[in-house]
Design a protein around this motif. Structure first.
Motif, PDB file in Angstrom:
ATOM      1  N   SER A   1     -11.154  14.381   1.474  1.00  0.00           N
ATOM      2  CA  SER A   1     -10.997  12.932   1.347  1.00  0.00           C
ATOM      3  C   SER A   1     -11.573  12.221   2.566  1.00  0.00           C
ATOM      4  O   SER A   1     -12.153  11.137   2.455  1.00  0.00           O
ATOM      5  CB  SER A   1      -9.515  12.570   1.200  1.00  0.00           C
ATOM      6  OG  SER A   1      -8.950  13.158   0.057  1.00  0.00           O
TER       7      SER A   1
ATOM      8  N   ASN B   1      -7.763  12.358  -5.626  1.00  0.00           N
ATOM      9  CA  ASN B   1      -7.201  11.621  -4.493  1.00  0.00           C
ATOM     10  C   ASN B   1      -7.987  10.352  -4.186  1.00  0.00           C
ATOM     11  O   ASN B   1      -7.404   9.275  -4.005  1.00  0.00           O
ATOM     12  CB  ASN B   1      -7.165  12.514  -3.247  1.00  0.00           C
ATOM     13  CG  ASN B   1      -6.138  13.624  -3.348  1.00  0.00           C
ATOM     14  OD1 ASN B   1      -5.209  13.561  -4.143  1.00  0.00           O
ATOM     15  ND2 ASN B   1      -6.306  14.659  -2.547  1.00  0.00           N
TER      16      ASN B   1
ATOM     17  N   THR C   1      -6.517  -0.056   3.298  1.00  0.00           N
ATOM     18  CA  THR C   1      -5.908   0.806   2.284  1.00  0.00           C
ATOM     19  C   THR C   1      -6.604   2.162   2.144  1.00  0.00           C
ATOM     20  O   THR C   1      -5.945   3.177   1.911  1.00  0.00           O
ATOM     21  CB  THR C   1      -5.912   0.108   0.914  1.00  0.00           C
ATOM     22  OG1 THR C   1      -7.273  -0.236   0.564  1.00  0.00           O
ATOM     23  CG2 THR C   1      -5.070  -1.155   0.932  1.00  0.00           C
ATOM     24  N   LEU C   2      -7.931   2.199   2.289  1.00  0.00           N
ATOM     25  CA  LEU C   2      -8.652   3.451   2.047  1.00  0.00           C
ATOM     26  C   LEU C   2      -8.461   4.487   3.158  1.00  0.00           C
ATOM     27  O   LEU C   2      -8.196   5.661   2.857  1.00  0.00           O
ATOM     28  CB  LEU C   2     -10.138   3.165   1.813  1.00  0.00           C
ATOM     29  CG  LEU C   2     -10.431   2.458   0.488  1.00  0.00           C
ATOM     30  CD1 LEU C   2     -11.898   2.068   0.396  1.00  0.00           C
ATOM     31  CD2 LEU C   2     -10.046   3.327  -0.705  1.00  0.00           C
TER      32      LEU C   2
ATOM     33  N   TYR D   1       1.201   4.029  -3.126  1.00  0.00           N
ATOM     34  CA  TYR D   1       0.834   5.428  -2.918  1.00  0.00           C
ATOM     35  C   TYR D   1       2.002   6.375  -3.213  1.00  0.00           C
ATOM     36  O   TYR D   1       1.837   7.402  -3.882  1.00  0.00           O
ATOM     37  CB  TYR D   1       0.343   5.644  -1.492  1.00  0.00           C
ATOM     38  CG  TYR D   1      -1.052   5.111  -1.237  1.00  0.00           C
ATOM     39  CD1 TYR D   1      -1.997   5.066  -2.249  1.00  0.00           C
ATOM     40  CD2 TYR D   1      -1.425   4.671   0.028  1.00  0.00           C
ATOM     41  CE1 TYR D   1      -3.271   4.585  -2.011  1.00  0.00           C
ATOM     42  CE2 TYR D   1      -2.707   4.191   0.270  1.00  0.00           C
ATOM     43  CZ  TYR D   1      -3.618   4.144  -0.752  1.00  0.00           C
ATOM     44  OH  TYR D   1      -4.892   3.685  -0.518  1.00  0.00           O
TER      45      TYR D   1
ATOM     46  N   GLY E   1      -5.026   5.687   2.668  1.00  0.00           N
ATOM     47  CA  GLY E   1      -4.937   6.531   1.482  1.00  0.00           C
ATOM     48  C   GLY E   1      -5.499   7.926   1.719  1.00  0.00           C
ATOM     49  O   GLY E   1      -4.941   8.913   1.234  1.00  0.00           O
TER      50      GLY E   1
ATOM     51  N   ASN F   1      -2.221   9.528   0.815  1.00  0.00           N
ATOM     52  CA  ASN F   1      -2.176   9.525  -0.649  1.00  0.00           C
ATOM     53  C   ASN F   1      -2.837  10.783  -1.185  1.00  0.00           C
ATOM     54  O   ASN F   1      -4.059  10.851  -1.306  1.00  0.00           O
ATOM     55  CB  ASN F   1      -2.878   8.280  -1.206  1.00  0.00           C
ATOM     56  CG  ASN F   1      -2.754   8.207  -2.718  1.00  0.00           C
ATOM     57  OD1 ASN F   1      -1.689   8.442  -3.283  1.00  0.00           O
ATOM     58  ND2 ASN F   1      -3.840   7.876  -3.384  1.00  0.00           N
TER      59      ASN F   1
ATOM     60  N   THR G   1       0.825  -1.206   0.000  1.00  0.00           N
ATOM     61  CA  THR G   1       0.000   0.000   0.000  1.00  0.00           C
ATOM     62  C   THR G   1       0.861   1.258   0.000  1.00  0.00           C
ATOM     63  O   THR G   1       0.650   2.166  -0.816  1.00  0.00           O
ATOM     64  CB  THR G   1      -0.927   0.011   1.229  1.00  0.00           C
ATOM     65  OG1 THR G   1      -1.694  -1.198   1.262  1.00  0.00           O
ATOM     66  CG2 THR G   1      -1.871   1.204   1.181  1.00  0.00           C
TER      67      THR G   1
ATOM     68  N   THR H   1      -6.566   0.182  -3.832  1.00  0.00           N
ATOM     69  CA  THR H   1      -7.320  -0.857  -3.120  1.00  0.00           C
ATOM     70  C   THR H   1      -7.619  -2.042  -4.022  1.00  0.00           C
ATOM     71  O   THR H   1      -7.443  -3.202  -3.634  1.00  0.00           O
ATOM     72  CB  THR H   1      -8.637  -0.263  -2.570  1.00  0.00           C
ATOM     73  OG1 THR H   1      -8.324   0.789  -1.658  1.00  0.00           O
ATOM     74  CG2 THR H   1      -9.459  -1.319  -1.864  1.00  0.00           C
TER      75      THR H   1
ATOM     76  N   ASP I   1      -6.927   6.341  -4.309  1.00  0.00           N
ATOM     77  CA  ASP I   1      -7.095   5.441  -3.165  1.00  0.00           C
ATOM     78  C   ASP I   1      -7.799   4.151  -3.590  1.00  0.00           C
ATOM     79  O   ASP I   1      -7.413   3.047  -3.183  1.00  0.00           O
ATOM     80  CB  ASP I   1      -7.914   6.115  -2.065  1.00  0.00           C
ATOM     81  CG  ASP I   1      -7.232   7.348  -1.491  1.00  0.00           C
ATOM     82  OD1 ASP I   1      -6.019   7.512  -1.714  1.00  0.00           O
ATOM     83  OD2 ASP I   1      -7.926   8.142  -0.826  1.00  0.00           O
TER      84      ASP I   1
END
Length: 437
Positions: free
Chosen positions: A276, A394, A301-302, A95, A305, A309, A91, A402, A398
């Motif tokens: 985000s 963004n 991951t989200l 990113y 992110g 990210n 991850t 994922t 993300d």
């Protein structure tokens, strides 16, 4: 036939209608009553401000419990330390890789197009930026000294670290851990249901946000920075609709067209909220139920992110740095460009997913290469609109990460991804459309 026609007018259509209606209302009021104190006090800062703020607050209300509970659930299922480490490594690497690409493309575009003009320098430019955190402080502050304080303050990096440790511990205490994990699974379902309820208010919240924006956005600044504005916009769209789909196809083999079609709701939410973090509930819901990523991947991951990210912000920083250098007639060397790429990439780790924070991080990047921070005053007038677009970029990045990581880990349901109705008839966003038919 009637049911089919009604179902087409789902969440995306309602949000688009809300956005269009809000913009039209805002522009009409602005032009018909340009100096009306009543409009300013009771409509712009009254009704529209209250409705828009309540909508944003309702989304932000969900962020901390959603991130904590879903991340604990995801980590519980990753009982192997090696798998958790591999997931985190993939991850973070993805990113940082996409952020470096975004910065490089942005800087090259700015150098080639040359949007800056030295005659634009104003005599009385001013911008007071908060002090950007150093890389050392960012790394130190990752570990929470008080997890409850981190939750009340919405410190996402600290919440993520604590949730991962908490979930990892649950997974390693046997049957007692399984009981706790089952409780968190039930809590996760409850929170997702709350997300669905809040989403039903989205068109009204978006209407109010866009109407207020149309009433307050200073269009007079477009004349001096129009090239900068459209250049940043072009690079953002290039990254969202060319770079990300290419990476998705290259690393996962999934259809970019299906992905873009199913991402519309998330992108519209991100555009209208410019946050985000506020969009995170919608992003997680879409990734799991519309795109087929497993919860144990998406819940990790989200949220990560949404915290680290920031490709859209990186693009703005890359173009803005070159633009400000050109405006002040300052030559940047190859070393300066490399410094910008490295600094802005690392700075994205400490960038919060809230509106306007990119300008604060831009101040740090400008200081790093010796450019005047006052130059930010040139772009601040149009940054709000660009902030909305780069937030959509963004969240798109993300979600791509994922899907790529879920596919590589074997935690991906391709039937959900290819099903155009997935997530729409199982109780998610558009469920209310089918009631009473």
């Amino acid at each position: 036939m009637k049911t089919s026609e009604q179902s087409k007018f789902g969440l995306t259509s309602k949000i688009l209608a809300g956005m269009a209606g809000g913009i039209i209302l805002g522009l009409l009021l602005r032009n018909l009553f340009p100096a009306s104190e009543f409009i300013q006090e009771y409509i712009t800062e009254g009704v529209l401000h209250v409705i828009g703020t309540i909508f944003i607050a309702s989304l932000k209300m969900l962020v901390v419990p959603l991130v904590f509970v879903s991340l604990v659930c995801g980590t519980c299922s990753l009982s192997e330390p090696t798998k958790l480490g591999r997931l985190g490594g993939k991850t973070l690497a993805f990113y940082l890789f996409t952020t470096a690409i975004a910065l490089t493309v942005a800087i090259l575009a700015a150098v080639i197009v040359h949007p800056g003009n030295a005659t634009l320098v104003a005599e009385n430019m001013s911008f007071s930026a908060k002090e950007a955190p150093s890389l050392a402080s960012v790394l130190i502050n990752i570990v929470p000294t008080n997890p409850l304080q981190a939750m009340t303050e919405g410190n996402m990096l600290q919440i993520i670290i604590f949730a991962v440790i908490f979930g990892f511990a649950i997974a390693h205490i046997g049957d007692r851990g399984k009981r706790v994990a089952a409780l968190f699974e039930d809590l996760n379902e409850v929170i997702m249901r709350v997300v669905t309820l809040v989403m039903q208010l989205a068109p009204y919240g978006v209407f109010a946000l866009m109407a207020k924006l149309a009433l307050t956005l200073g269009l007079e600044t477009f004349g001096s920075v129009v090239k900068y504005f459209f250049l940043v916009l072009a690079v953002l769209l290039l990254h969202a609709f060319i770079v990300y789909p290419t990476l998705l196809k290259l690393f996962s083999g999934l259809s970019p067209f299906t992905f873009i079609r199913k991402m519309r709701d998330v992108q519209l939410f991100a555009f209208s909220t410019a946050s985000s973090n506020a969009t995170l509930p919608v992003t997680i819901e879409t990734a799991e139920h519309r795109l087929g990523a497993d919860n144990k991947i998406a819940s990790f991951t989200l949220p990560l992110g949404a915290t680290i990210n920031m490709d859209g912000t990186a693009i703005m920083q890359g173009v803005a740095t070159v633009f400000i250098a050109q405006v002040f007639g300052i030559e940047l060397s190859i070393t300066d460009f490399i410094t910008v790429v490295i600094t802005a990439t690392l700075a994205s780790i400490g960038t919060a997913g809230v509106p306007g924070v990119g300008l604060i991080m831009l101040a740090m990047v400008l200081n790093q290469v010796g450019l005047p921070v006052e130059g930010i005053a040139l772009i601040i007038g149009v940054d709000r609109l660009l902030d909305m677009v780069r937030t959509a970029v963004n969240v798109t990045g993300d979600t791509v990460a994922t899907l790529v990581i879920a596919k590589s880990e074997g935690e991906f349901n391709e039937n959900v991804f290819t099903d155009p109705k997935a997530g729409k008839t199982s109780g998610s966003f558009d469920k209310e459309v089918h009631r009473g038919q």
